[in-house]
Design a protein around this motif. Structure first.
Motif, mmCIF file in Angstrom:
data_model
loop_
_atom_site.group_PDB
_atom_site.id
_atom_site.type_symbol
_atom_site.label_atom_id
_atom_site.label_comp_id
_atom_site.label_asym_id
_atom_site.label_seq_id
_atom_site.Cartn_x
_atom_site.Cartn_y
_atom_site.Cartn_z
ATOM 1 N N ARG A 1 -1.128 -4.758 -4.986
ATOM 2 C CA ARG A 1 -0.791 -3.428 -4.489
ATOM 3 C C ARG A 1 -1.986 -2.503 -4.617
ATOM 4 N NH1 ARG A 1 3.078 -0.200 -8.824
ATOM 5 N NH2 ARG A 1 1.630 -0.138 -10.588
ATOM 6 N N THR A 2 -1.920 -1.420 -3.852
ATOM 7 C CA THR A 2 -2.934 -0.387 -3.931
ATOM 8 C C THR A 2 -2.289 0.945 -3.591
ATOM 9 O OG1 THR A 2 -5.145 0.262 -3.175
ATOM 10 C CG2 THR A 2 -3.643 -0.597 -1.523
ATOM 11 N N HIS B 1 -9.325 -5.412 -1.848
ATOM 12 C CA HIS B 1 -8.427 -5.578 -2.995
ATOM 13 C C HIS B 1 -7.233 -6.459 -2.640
ATOM 14 C CE1 HIS B 1 -6.595 -4.628 -6.820
ATOM 15 N NE2 HIS B 1 -5.490 -4.214 -6.210
ATOM 16 N N LEU B 2 -6.737 -6.337 -1.403
ATOM 17 C CA LEU B 2 -5.541 -7.079 -0.986
ATOM 18 C C LEU B 2 -5.872 -8.313 -0.143
ATOM 19 C CD1 LEU B 2 -3.236 -4.063 0.003
ATOM 20 C CD2 LEU B 2 -3.347 -5.270 -2.196
ATOM 21 N N ASP C 1 -4.539 0.660 -13.123
ATOM 22 C CA ASP C 1 -3.184 0.131 -12.931
ATOM 23 C C ASP C 1 -2.871 -0.818 -14.085
ATOM 24 O OD1 ASP C 1 -0.742 -0.494 -11.885
ATOM 25 O OD2 ASP C 1 -1.486 -1.276 -9.974
ATOM 26 N N ALA D 1 0.870 -1.180 0.000
ATOM 27 C CA ALA D 1 0.000 0.000 0.000
ATOM 28 C C ALA D 1 0.903 1.225 0.000
ATOM 29 C CB ALA D 1 -0.911 0.006 1.222
ATOM 30 N N VAL E 1 -3.183 4.730 -1.924
ATOM 31 C CA VAL E 1 -4.171 5.322 -1.019
ATOM 32 C C VAL E 1 -3.881 6.807 -0.842
ATOM 33 C CG1 VAL E 1 -5.184 5.249 1.291
ATOM 34 C CG2 VAL E 1 -4.378 3.127 0.209
ATOM 35 N N THR F 1 -4.978 5.068 -7.889
ATOM 36 C CA THR F 1 -5.845 4.786 -6.743
ATOM 37 C C THR F 1 -7.070 3.983 -7.171
ATOM 38 O OG1 THR F 1 -6.967 6.926 -7.022
ATOM 39 C CG2 THR F 1 -5.092 6.846 -5.493
ATOM 40 N N ASP F 2 -7.355 3.995 -8.461
ATOM 41 C CA ASP F 2 -8.383 3.118 -9.029
ATOM 42 C C ASP F 2 -7.666 1.904 -9.610
ATOM 43 O OD1 ASP F 2 -10.355 1.788 -10.394
ATOM 44 O OD2 ASP F 2 -10.916 3.480 -11.682
ATOM 45 N N PRO F 3 -7.833 0.722 -9.019
ATOM 46 C CA PRO F 3 -7.117 -0.465 -9.510
ATOM 47 C C PRO F 3 -7.316 -0.719 -10.998
ATOM 48 C CG PRO F 3 -8.157 -0.933 -7.400
ATOM 49 C CD PRO F 3 -8.652 0.413 -7.826
ATOM 50 N N ASP G 1 -11.987 -0.710 0.985
ATOM 51 C CA ASP G 1 -11.618 -0.933 -0.418
ATOM 52 C C ASP G 1 -10.227 -1.554 -0.520
ATOM 53 O OD1 ASP G 1 -14.027 0.099 -1.220
ATOM 54 O OD2 ASP G 1 -13.232 2.070 -1.794
ATOM 55 N N MET G 2 -9.307 -1.043 0.265
ATOM 56 C CA MET G 2 -7.947 -1.576 0.251
ATOM 57 C C MET G 2 -7.926 -3.025 0.729
ATOM 58 S SD MET G 2 -4.663 -0.409 2.565
ATOM 59 C CE MET G 2 -5.457 -1.100 4.031
#
Length: 378
Positions: free
Chosen positions: A191-192, A213-214, A274, A141, A194, A269-271, A209-210
């Motif tokens: 990864r993310t 995602h993880l 990425d 993160a 933030v 910040t929006d997966p 949200d994090m």
């Protein structure tokens, strides 16, 4: 954690909180630790610059400091070449063993760890390898805070005297290489990114949200008591420094690169953003920054040489100021003869020698000569 879930079945995971110092990394580490992830102990003690705590394992900070000092790299180093220096540390097998052993020892406490330190980005590859060796999934993160606020906060709380341009360049160097080092590969590792502002405004949504995602199970299954504790922990007023890039007065090209880097990282910040296309743009920015730094370094070569010369002169001056005192000379040649040896010489002979040297003694001294040498106990 949900009591119906078998805690022993929770897979091992390490959340590495990366990013520049003063960007909210301590806040994120504090939140996830309250919600159930484990910060390896002991932690760095809170101080005035971070009264709610750093969320940093002391062992990591001390080990990173040793490695950075060994290769002459600063925490906020602006040199692109510094990554090659720390890369040599990452490639060492003893370092990999040390990191893996340390992680293994803390998995005995909890299956999900959080590791945070502003120096962490310099050794992300090393930590990824260490986590994989102990059967853990490394996830990352990266905290994002406007670079001008990061610079302003460092100048306020760390009494930094290196100037805005240096600190902004250090931010660009740190974030662009952190982005590159945290990209997922065939070995996994999500990864993310933030935003600090999002974390302060709505920590529940941002953290959830994090965690989704993880796949951070301790966070996803946190109980209501821990959630209330985080509400007390998060202070929306933590964002105490608010300045803009325009306030820093940066050189034009550095200003542009800093702004472009911030804009591109915000997209991540929006997966869904990425993507390889985004990575290509960030690669170009990293190359552009390297070109800018090398050009600036070449232009400022005379300044660097002069600074080294000034320092060398100061060292020589300090060394010259330290003069060892000369040993005191004996009063006469007679003083070089030990007392017990002189005492064995007949008194008449001693008087003759003194007379010849112009050192005749008074009547009281001659009386002592007649008595002979003093013995212990007399």
């Amino acid at each position: 954690m949900d009591p119906t879930e078998d805690e022993g079945a929770t897979p091992r995971k390490v959340l590495f909180v990366a990013g520049a110092g003063r960007s909210g990394t301590s806040t994120l580490a504090g939140i996830v630790s309250i919600l159930g992830m484990h910060v390896p102990q002991p932690e760095v003690v809170a101080d005035e610059s971070n009264p709610k705590g750093f969320g940093e394992p002391k062992w990591c900070v001390e080990q990173h400091d040793r490695w950075l000092a060994e290769v002459n790299v600063q925490v906020s180093d602006a040199r692109p070449s510094a990554w090659l220096d720390t890369g040599r540390v990452e490639a060492r097998e003893p370092a990999r063993i040390k990191v893996a052993d340390w992680l293994e020892s803390h998995f005995a406490v909890a299956p999900e760890l959080v590791v945070k330190d502003p120096r962490l980005s310099w050794f992300l590859g090393l930590w990824r390898v260490g986590a994989l060796r102990v059967g853990a999934d490394p996830v990352f993160a990266t905290m994002l805070r406007p670079p001008a606020e990061v610079v302003g906060s460092k100048q306020k709380y760390y009494a930094n005297k290196l100037g805005s341009a240096h600190l902004a360049a250090g931010w660009v160097n740190m974030l662009l290489h952190t982005e590159r080092a945290t990209r997922s590969d065939e070995q996994g590792g999500g990864r993310t990114f933030v935003r600090y502002a999002d974390l302060l405004t709505d920590w529940v949504r941002t953290t959830t949200d994090m965690a989704e995602h993880l796949d951070l199970r301790a966070v996803l299954h946190a109980d209501s008591e821990n959630i209330r504790a985080v509400h007390r922990f998060v202070d929306p007023n933590l964002r105490r420094v608010t300045v803009t890039l325009a306030d820093l007065g940066l050189p034009k090209r550095l200003h542009e690169l800093t702004q472009e880097t911030w804009d591109q990282l915000n997209l991540l910040t929006d997966p869904a953003e990425d993507t390889p296309a985004a990575h290509a743009v960030l690669d170009q920015l990293r190359e552009a920054y390297t070109d800018l730094y090398e050009e600036s370094e070449a232009i400022a070569r005379s300044t660097a040489v002069a600074a080294r010369g000034d320092e060398a002169r100061k060292v020589r001056a300090r060394q010259a100021a330290v003069v060892e005192p000369a040993p005191a000379a004996p009063h006469s040649l007679v003083d070089l003869v030990p007392h017990d040896v002189r005492a064995k010489i007949p008194a008449g002979v001693r008087r003759g020698v003194r007379k010849a040297l112009g050192r005749e003694r008074d009547a009281q001294d001659r009386g002592r000569d007649a008595q002979g040498p003093q013995r212990e106990g007399q």
